[in-house]
Design an enzyme around this catalytic site. Structure first.
Site, PDB file in Angstrom:
ATOM      1  N   HIS A  12      -0.865  10.486  -1.872  1.00  0.00           N
ATOM      2  CA  HIS A  12      -1.786  10.022  -0.832  1.00  0.00           C
ATOM      3  C   HIS A  12      -1.130  10.083   0.544  1.00  0.00           C
ATOM      4  O   HIS A  12      -1.787  10.403   1.544  1.00  0.00           O
ATOM      5  CB  HIS A  12      -2.238   8.598  -1.152  1.00  0.00           C
ATOM      6  CG  HIS A  12      -2.960   8.478  -2.465  1.00  0.00           C
ATOM      7  ND1 HIS A  12      -3.107   7.288  -3.136  1.00  0.00           N
ATOM      8  CD2 HIS A  12      -3.576   9.417  -3.232  1.00  0.00           C
ATOM      9  CE1 HIS A  12      -3.780   7.496  -4.259  1.00  0.00           C
ATOM     10  NE2 HIS A  12      -4.067   8.776  -4.341  1.00  0.00           N
TER      11      HIS A  12
ATOM     12  N   THR B 186       4.365   2.050   0.944  1.00  0.00           N
ATOM     13  CA  THR B 186       4.025   1.614  -0.413  1.00  0.00           C
ATOM     14  C   THR B 186       4.742   2.450  -1.460  1.00  0.00           C
ATOM     15  O   THR B 186       5.196   1.926  -2.485  1.00  0.00           O
ATOM     16  CB  THR B 186       2.498   1.686  -0.629  1.00  0.00           C
ATOM     17  OG1 THR B 186       1.834   1.071   0.468  1.00  0.00           O
ATOM     18  CG2 THR B 186       2.094   0.989  -1.911  1.00  0.00           C
TER      19      THR B 186
ATOM     20  N   HIS C 245      -4.010   1.002  -9.756  1.00  0.00           N
ATOM     21  CA  HIS C 245      -2.706   0.371  -9.508  1.00  0.00           C
ATOM     22  C   HIS C 245      -2.775  -1.142  -9.713  1.00  0.00           C
ATOM     23  O   HIS C 245      -1.978  -1.712 -10.451  1.00  0.00           O
ATOM     24  CB  HIS C 245      -2.226   0.691  -8.090  1.00  0.00           C
ATOM     25  CG  HIS C 245      -2.097   2.157  -7.816  1.00  0.00           C
ATOM     26  ND1 HIS C 245      -1.875   2.668  -6.549  1.00  0.00           N
ATOM     27  CD2 HIS C 245      -2.173   3.232  -8.643  1.00  0.00           C
ATOM     28  CE1 HIS C 245      -1.810   3.985  -6.617  1.00  0.00           C
ATOM     29  NE2 HIS C 245      -1.994   4.350  -7.870  1.00  0.00           N
TER      30      HIS C 245
ATOM     31  N   ASP D  29       1.695   8.305  -7.134  1.00  0.00           N
ATOM     32  CA  ASP D  29       0.341   8.355  -6.572  1.00  0.00           C
ATOM     33  C   ASP D  29       0.374   8.130  -5.065  1.00  0.00           C
ATOM     34  O   ASP D  29      -0.266   8.846  -4.289  1.00  0.00           O
ATOM     35  CB  ASP D  29      -0.541   7.276  -7.206  1.00  0.00           C
ATOM     36  CG  ASP D  29      -1.214   7.741  -8.489  1.00  0.00           C
ATOM     37  OD1 ASP D  29      -1.023   8.899  -8.881  1.00  0.00           O
ATOM     38  OD2 ASP D  29      -1.940   6.928  -9.092  1.00  0.00           O
TER      39      ASP D  29
END
Length: 397
Positions: free
Chosen positions: A266, A233, A180, A262
């Site tokens: 997570h 995030t 990232h 992603d």
């Protein structure tokens, strides 16, 4: 104190209180107990009574720590089957180079790709670059995040090659996250809209100052923090992608969208861990949840500094709030989601302390939303501020 740390451990080992093997990690618990003891008048000056009570408290702490280590060990099969599959094989994962100009092509074609990227970047306003840079800096502080996760008692990997499923998750998660910051950093370098030296200084300052995450080596608190943070995030990158697509920059929107996806994966992994901890260690997990929310989930980049601006993170957060990238309302929504996902409102059989913690957590989202309304009113009065990341151009807060 009259008794030294070593003598306390030695005396405790000869007492009638059951003891377990003391590891280096247990010494942290012992130190905490000694600090607590020194702060309480009841522990002094009587050496016999105080030593006995302290031995008992140390033993209880160490026994609890040992039981939790055994619990985490018993969950390794579950981590293998229910968490590790959420990591993608390297050969099936996207890589930063797929979304950047290809320097291996001939000069003309490479320069053409770079020129196109820079032309598209010109369409985005300064405020967009502030939030994108802030996101990239947060991603580039990854070494601190792996250190924090690796320090948790379930994940602990002193060799960095442990075959434990917990440790393998930590390494695999880090490997995916590493892409990232790489991708965003290279994009920002090529776009020509930002002062990369100031950004690089900010990253170095942040890595040097560290992250105040408030969970020490406690897995329960660490899992609650990461569940919350991964969700935050994912929201942030997703909203940044939205702004990019509104400005017609499809490539940058794709980049931010991939990173958000992603983070969502997570998030799912850490939420599963939280769900499992509530299942097997309900009371302690409830207390840990309330404790983390009382301390507040501190954003990883909260100690940002560029060498000049001591209010950098506060100002960056104000821009993100105004643009709808990440807001106080999102904070409340995430908490509400965790409460629902982990069935916190429906937990039964709790101790009186855990019931109080349950009531506190379940009532918190509405309180946060009321505070958010007041913050919005104050934000309307904020003055523009310069950001060194964009050559000190002014941006409305």
């Amino acid at each position: 104190m009259a008794l030294t740390l070593n003598s306390l451990i030695l005396k405790a080992s000869h007492s009638q209180v059951p003891m377990v093997k003391v590891s280096h990690r247990d010494l942290k618990l012992v130190t905490k107990c000694c600090s607590l003891a020194a702060a309480k008048k009841s522990w002094s000056p009587g050496p016999i009574g105080s030593a006995g009570r302290l031995r008992s408290e140390l033993s209880m702490h160490m026994l609890a720590a040992e039981r939790r280590r055994e619990m985490f060990k018993s969950l390794e099969g579950w981590v293998e089957s229910d968490v590790l599959p959420l990591l993608k094989p390297v050969e099936q994962s996207w890589q930063p180079q797929e979304f950047l100009p290809d320097a291996s092509l001939g000069d003309d074609e490479f320069y053409e790709q770079v020129t196109e990227l820079r032309q598209m970047a010109k369409e985005l306003p300064d405020e967009f670059w502030v939030v994108l840079v802030g996101a990239m800096i947060t991603e580039d502080a990854l070494p601190m995040y792996q250190t924090a996760v690796n320090n948790l008692d379930a994940f602990h990997d002193c060799t960095c090659v442990s075959p434990s499923p917990w440790a393998r998750w930590s390494r695999g998660w880090t490997a995916e996250e590493n892409r990232h910051g790489d991708l965003l950093n290279k994009y920002l370098y090529l776009c020509g809209r930002v002062d990369l030296k100031q950004i690089e200084k900010t990253i170095q300052y942040l890595l040097k100052s560290g992250v105040a995450h408030n969970f020490d080596d406690d897995t329960h608190r660490g899992v609650i923090f990461t569940s919350f943070q991964e969700r935050a995030t994912s929201i942030s990158h997703g909203n940044t992608a939205r702004l990019a697509i509104e400005a017609g920059n499809k490539k940058l929107a794709q980049i931010c969208g991939l990173i958000a996806a992603d983070e969502k994966r997570h998030e799912t992994a850490y939420m599963r861990m939280g769900e499992k901890l509530f299942e097997v260690d309900t009371d302690y997990t409830m207390l840990a949840f309330a404790d983390m929310m009382k301390k507040k989930i501190v954003m990883p980049g909260s100690r940002m500094y560029d060498g000049h601006n001591g209010n950098l993170f506060t100002q960056y957060s104000a821009v993100a709030q105004r643009l709808g990238i990440y807001t106080a309302r999102d904070y409340a929504d995430i908490l509400e989601l965790l409460v629902k996902k982990w069935n916190v409102e429906k937990l039964t059989g709790l101790s009186s302390q855990a019931q109080e913690a349950q009531d506190f957590v379940c009532s918190l989202p509405s309180k946060i939303r009321r505070l958010e309304e007041r913050a919005q009113a104050r934000a309307k009065e904020a003055q523009p501020a310069p950001f060194s990341w964009i050559f000190d151009r002014q941006v409305k807060l």
